[in-house]
Design an enzyme around this catalytic site. Structure first.
Site, short mmCIF file in Angstrom:
data_model
loop_
_atom_site.label_atom_id
_atom_site.label_comp_id
_atom_site.label_asym_id
_atom_site.label_seq_id
_atom_site.Cartn_x
_atom_site.Cartn_y
_atom_site.Cartn_z
N ASN A 196 0.87 -1.18 0.00
CA ASN A 196 0.00 0.00 0.00
C ASN A 196 0.90 1.23 0.00
O ASN A 196 1.49 1.57 1.02
CB ASN A 196 -0.90 -0.03 1.25
N LYS A 250 0.10 4.26 -0.23
CA LYS A 250 -0.53 5.45 0.37
C LYS A 250 -0.30 6.66 -0.54
O LYS A 250 -0.26 6.49 -1.75
CB LYS A 250 -0.01 5.66 1.80
N HIS A 307 -9.51 1.39 4.99
CA HIS A 307 -8.22 1.56 5.68
C HIS A 307 -8.41 2.51 6.87
O HIS A 307 -9.18 3.46 6.79
CB HIS A 307 -7.17 2.11 4.70
N GLU A 315 -6.71 4.86 7.93
CA GLU A 315 -6.46 6.28 7.65
C GLU A 315 -7.69 6.92 7.02
O GLU A 315 -7.97 8.09 7.23
CB GLU A 315 -5.21 6.42 6.76
N GLU A 358 -5.27 -4.64 10.63
CA GLU A 358 -4.22 -3.64 10.85
C GLU A 358 -4.49 -2.90 12.16
O GLU A 358 -5.29 -1.96 12.18
CB GLU A 358 -4.20 -2.63 9.71
N GLY A 396 2.77 2.53 10.85
CA GLY A 396 3.73 3.62 10.69
C GLY A 396 4.46 3.99 11.97
O GLY A 396 5.11 5.02 12.04
N SER A 407 3.65 -1.90 10.29
CA SER A 407 5.11 -1.96 10.47
C SER A 407 5.70 -3.32 10.09
O SER A 407 6.62 -3.81 10.76
CB SER A 407 5.49 -1.59 11.91
P1 13P Z 1 3.19 0.59 7.68
O1 13P Z 1 3.70 -0.70 7.09
O2 13P Z 1 3.90 1.81 7.16
O3 13P Z 1 3.09 0.53 9.17
O4 13P Z 1 1.68 0.76 7.13
C1 13P Z 1 0.78 -0.29 7.26
C2 13P Z 1 -0.44 0.03 6.52
O5 13P Z 1 -1.22 0.86 6.90
C3 13P Z 1 -0.68 -0.71 5.26
O6 13P Z 1 -1.96 -0.48 4.78
#
Ligand code: 13P
Length: 253
Positions: free
Chosen positions: A10, A12, A96, A98, A168, A174, A214
């Site tokens: 992903n 982002k 997601h 976010e 997640e 992150g 992560s």
């Molecule tokens: P990270 O791997 O940067 O923690 O992000 C995970 C994520 O949100 C994947 O959709």
């Protein structure tokens, strides 16, 4: 039950079109000849078509990061399922954290998006997960249950075949704080049991559940060794060919 591992990157809100093409070229060469794992990348909307063209003939799949549920019309800023299909997407990420956190997504809007995606033949990576506060208050399972019931409302057995779930935990995204393999496995098992109650043993055994938060080349193997973890949804470590291809090649680590 053997489930084909599924690793998705992903991206982002990262990579211009030029950078996306560059990364995908590197990925293609780093992953040539790899077997026994399904791989997809999810670039921003602006790079989907270019990445699709670059991926032609490769086994790497294409995913979008979001979609809207209407077919077309006066919905400024939104993108329809058909538009994603047309630029070559196989998958779309929905719900997601976010999007839930910053863009007001609810279980209900997630559900509408999932249904719209399936109608156009897109497969869905359906994201769920608790915040740190919810975990500390002991509400993880309650929350996961609510997100599953709300997000999948009205979907039948046939539709479930086109769903991948991504667990997640928000506190692990992150932050560099991965859930331990045991912590992740506990929730993955719970999700599978919930799906058995809502659908059937067969559906719950077939569905793939990715872990996200992560994930790195260092921790992927421990996570993938767990019986109910079938893949990873990778953020930061998917932005470099080197780390993402190592994650994809987790069996060789
Ligand atoms: P990270 O791997 O940067 O923690 O992000 C995970 C994520 O949100 C994947 O959709």
């Amino acid at each position: 039950m053997e489930r084909l591992p599924f690793i998705t990157g992903n991206w982002k809100m990262n990579k211009t079109v030029g950078e996306a093409i560059h990364l995908v070229r590197e990925l293609k060469s780093a992953m040539s000849g790899i077997k026994g794992v399904e791989v997809a990348v999810a670039p921003p909307f602006t790079s989907l078509y270019a990445v699709h063209q670059e991926l032609e003939g490769s086994s790497i799949g294409l995913a979008a990061q979001n979609l809207y549920w209407e077919e077309k019309g006066a919905f400024t800023g939104e993108v329809s399922p058909l538009m994603l299909k047309e630029v070559g997407c196989h998958y779309v990420i929905v719900g997601h954290s976010e999007r839930r956190q910053f863009f007001g997504e609810t279980d209900e809007t997630v559900n509408r998006r999932i249904k719209a995606a399936l109608t156009q033949g897109l497969k869905v990576i359906f994201c769920i997960g608790e915040t740190l506060g919810e975990r500390e208050e002991g509400k993880t399972f309650l929350l996961i249950e609510k997100q599953i019931e709300g997000g999948l409302r009205g979907l039948g057995d046939q539709e479930m075949r086109n769903i991948v779930i991504a667990y997640e935990p928000v506190w692990a995204i992150g932050t560099g704080k991965t859930a331990t393999p045991e912590q992740a496995e506990e929730v993955h098992r719970f999700i599978r049991e919930k799906l058995e109650k809502l659908y059937s043993q067969k559906i719950s055994e077939e569905i793939r559940i990715q872990y996200g938060g992560s994930v790195t080349p260092e921790n992927v193997k421990g996570l993938m060794n767990q019986p109910n973890i079938d893949g990873a949804l990778v953020g930061g470590a998917s932005l470099k060919a080197d780390s993402f291809s190592k994650i994809v090649r987790f069996k060789e680590l």
